[in-house]
Motif scaffolding. Structure first.
Motif, short mmCIF file in Angstrom:
data_model
loop_
_atom_site.label_atom_id
_atom_site.label_comp_id
_atom_site.label_asym_id
_atom_site.label_seq_id
_atom_site.Cartn_x
_atom_site.Cartn_y
_atom_site.Cartn_z
N SER A 103 -1.11 3.08 0.96
CA SER A 103 -0.45 2.90 -0.35
C SER A 103 0.31 1.59 -0.44
N GLN B 4 -0.43 -1.51 -3.03
CA GLN B 4 0.60 -2.06 -3.91
C GLN B 4 0.72 -3.57 -3.73
N GLN C 143 -0.33 -6.36 -6.59
CA GLN C 143 0.67 -7.32 -7.04
C GLN C 143 0.14 -8.76 -6.94
#
Length: 73
Positions: free
Chosen positions: A11, A15, A19
């Motif tokens: 995870s 992320q 980004q």
């Protein structure tokens, strides 16, 4: 015809990846398709993108050229 590729990743990695690609004006599925097309075309993994501010203009210009040659992904 299209098909689905499902990948699993940590995870936190997802992320961070999301980004970075969004800071380049892209999304994760587009980057994966770009990688696949370049890999097949060159029979290697040649794609290198950077969020380094000194490189961002060059990267965006490169992506504009790719879009002009290939159209949308």
């Amino acid at each position: 015809m299209t098909s689905t590729l499902t990948i699993r990743m940590d995870s936190e990695l997802k992320q961070q990846f999301t980004q970075i690609v969004e800071s380049l004006g892209l999304d994760a599925p587009t980057v994966v398709r770009m990688l696949a097309k370049q890999t097949v075309q060159n029979r290697a993994i040649p794609l290198s993108l950077s969020v380094d501010s000194t490189n961002k203009t060059d990267t965006l210009a490169f992506l504009d050229g790719v879009r002009a040659d290939w159209g949308e992904w």
